[in-house]
Design an enzyme around this catalytic site. Structure first.
Site, PDB file in Angstrom:
ATOM      1  NE  ARG A   1      -2.345   0.864   3.672  1.00  0.00           N
ATOM      2  CZ  ARG A   1      -3.049   1.240   4.727  1.00  0.00           C
ATOM      3  NH1 ARG A   1      -4.357   1.203   4.677  1.00  0.00           N
ATOM      4  NH2 ARG A   1      -2.466   1.619   5.827  1.00  0.00           N
TER       5      ARG A   1
ATOM      6  CG  ASP B   1       6.610  -2.941   9.865  1.00  0.00           C
ATOM      7  OD1 ASP B   1       7.232  -3.465   8.909  1.00  0.00           O
ATOM      8  OD2 ASP B   1       6.346  -1.732   9.916  1.00  0.00           O
TER       9      ASP B   1
ATOM     10  CB  THR C   1      -1.780   7.238  -3.125  1.00  0.00           C
ATOM     11  OG1 THR C   1      -1.225   5.910  -3.223  1.00  0.00           O
ATOM     12  CG2 THR C   1      -0.832   8.233  -3.791  1.00  0.00           C
TER      13      THR C   1
ATOM     14  CG  ASP D   1       2.938  -2.410   9.264  1.00  0.00           C
ATOM     15  OD1 ASP D   1       3.098  -3.599   8.889  1.00  0.00           O
ATOM     16  OD2 ASP D   1       3.006  -1.451   8.483  1.00  0.00           O
TER      17      ASP D   1
HETATM   18  C1  PRP Z   1      -1.071  -4.201   4.734  1.00  0.00           C
HETATM   19  C2  PRP Z   1      -1.965  -5.394   4.939  1.00  0.00           C
HETATM   20  C3  PRP Z   1      -2.836  -5.357   3.709  1.00  0.00           C
HETATM   21  C4  PRP Z   1      -2.999  -3.880   3.477  1.00  0.00           C
HETATM   22  C5  PRP Z   1      -4.339  -3.471   3.996  1.00  0.00           C
HETATM   23  O1  PRP Z   1      -0.054  -4.486   3.860  1.00  0.00           O
HETATM   24  O2  PRP Z   1      -1.262  -6.580   5.093  1.00  0.00           O
HETATM   25  O3  PRP Z   1      -2.263  -5.981   2.585  1.00  0.00           O
HETATM   26  O4  PRP Z   1      -1.967  -3.215   4.208  1.00  0.00           O
HETATM   27  O5  PRP Z   1      -4.584  -2.148   3.689  1.00  0.00           O
HETATM   28  P1  PRP Z   1      -5.733  -1.710   2.683  1.00  0.00           P
HETATM   29  O6  PRP Z   1      -6.935  -2.515   3.026  1.00  0.00           O
HETATM   30  O7  PRP Z   1      -5.899  -0.250   2.998  1.00  0.00           O
HETATM   31  O8  PRP Z   1      -5.252  -1.946   1.298  1.00  0.00           O
HETATM   32  P2  PRP Z   1       1.107  -3.435   3.530  1.00  0.00           P
HETATM   33  O9  PRP Z   1       0.753  -2.606   2.346  1.00  0.00           O
HETATM   34  O10 PRP Z   1       1.454  -2.679   4.784  1.00  0.00           O
HETATM   35  O11 PRP Z   1       2.291  -4.350   3.056  1.00  0.00           O
HETATM   36  P3  PRP Z   1       3.103  -5.471   3.851  1.00  0.00           P
HETATM   37  O12 PRP Z   1       2.189  -6.647   4.016  1.00  0.00           O
HETATM   38  O13 PRP Z   1       4.239  -5.741   2.940  1.00  0.00           O
HETATM   39  O14 PRP Z   1       3.547  -4.910   5.182  1.00  0.00           O
HETATM   40  N1  URA Z   2      -2.075  -2.465   7.272  1.00  0.00           N
HETATM   41  C1  URA Z   2      -1.683  -2.887   8.511  1.00  0.00           C
HETATM   42  O1  URA Z   2      -0.733  -3.661   8.645  1.00  0.00           O
HETATM   43  N2  URA Z   2      -2.372  -2.429   9.572  1.00  0.00           N
HETATM   44  C2  URA Z   2      -3.408  -1.589   9.468  1.00  0.00           C
HETATM   45  O2  URA Z   2      -4.003  -1.210  10.504  1.00  0.00           O
HETATM   46  C3  URA Z   2      -3.789  -1.170   8.184  1.00  0.00           C
HETATM   47  C4  URA Z   2      -3.112  -1.634   7.094  1.00  0.00           C
END
Ligand code: PRP
Ligand code: URA
Length: 209
Positions: free
Chosen positions: A104, A203, A108, A200
């Site tokens: 994400r 993380d 944006t 997160d």
């Molecule tokens: C997080 C989570 C989802 C997304 C959710 O991933 O694991 O994939 O955000 O957010 P949304 O519903 O607003 O799209 P992230 O983009 O942080 O990537 P990561 O899994 O690599 O940490």
């Molecule tokens: N992605 C995450 O990992 N946590 C949130 O709360 C939203 C998006």
């Protein structure tokens, strides 16, 4: 309209509380996410059809039931979805695993695709998309569209925590996809994080913070 199943089994809720707690470290967090994913797999497969077969027990012949030729695919959204794969595979060991890489954009909040590898027979499979967090729903909706564009028809979405905004977004774009979640939280904050959520997910799973 698709259905939203909130899985409120006591074991799932207890473990989810530990997952949310900021004092839970990465090792325990990973183990708990895996365990909850396994428990959720039990509910997600509840509608699998059964067929009768003939077997022999040590005592004599019997008619018994087995799952009827269902081909399943599990598709984690990278990276955080990876944390749920092993739990799902514990209960659905014959499933094949495809990967969709989306992150994400922090400014944006739009999903950006960077990886895709799916089973070759993906169109013949019932797919279960897994991602711990359904926040704005942008990532999940994009992943679903991505799979539909490749001919997949039967998709379920499984997450640990959903925001109402994410559920609405996915249902608006994909009203044929049922959503399974362990909790529906209050809202998103100004950074698009689920409140109270768990922080997160990626993380916390991989210790990158
Ligand atoms: C997080 C989570 C989802 C997304 C959710 O991933 O694991 O994939 O955000 O957010 P949304 O519903 O607003 O799209 P992230 O983009 O942080 O990537 P990561 O899994 O690599 O940490
Ligand atoms: N992605 C995450 O990992 N946590 C949130 O709360 C939203 C998006």
């Amino acid at each position: 309209m698709s259905k939203v199943y909130v899985l409120d089994h006591p074991l799932i809720q207890h473990k989810l509380t530990l997952i949310r707690d900021e004092s839970t470290g990465s090792k325990e967090f990973r183990e708990l996410v895996e365990e909850v994913a396994m428990l959720m797999a039990y509910e997600v497969t509840r509608d699998f059809p059964l067929e009768e077969v003939s077997i022999k027990t040590p005592v004599g012949p019997a008619k018994a039931r087995v799952i009827s030729g269902r081909k399943v695919g599990i598709v984690p959204i990278l990276r955080a979805g990876l944390g749920m794969v092993s739990g799902m595979l514990e209960l659905i060991p014959t499933a094949k695993v495809g990967h969709v890489g989306l992150y994400r954009d922090p400014d944006t909040l739009q999903p950006v695709e960077y990886y895709c590898k799916l089973p070759t027979d993906v169109t013949e499979r019932d797919l279960i998309i897994i991602d711990p967090m359904l926040a704005t729903g942008g990532s999940a909706a994009a992943a679903i569209q991505f799979l539909k564009d490749r001919g997949v028809k039967n998709i379920k979405l499984v997450c640990l925590i959903a925001a109402p905004e994410g559920i609405d977004n996915v249902q608006e774009q994909h009203d044929d996809v049922d959503i399974y979640t362990a909790a529906v939280d209050e809202k998103l904050n100004e950074h698009g994080y689920i409140v109270p959520g768990l922080g997160d997910a990626g993380d916390r799973l991989f210790g990158t913070k």
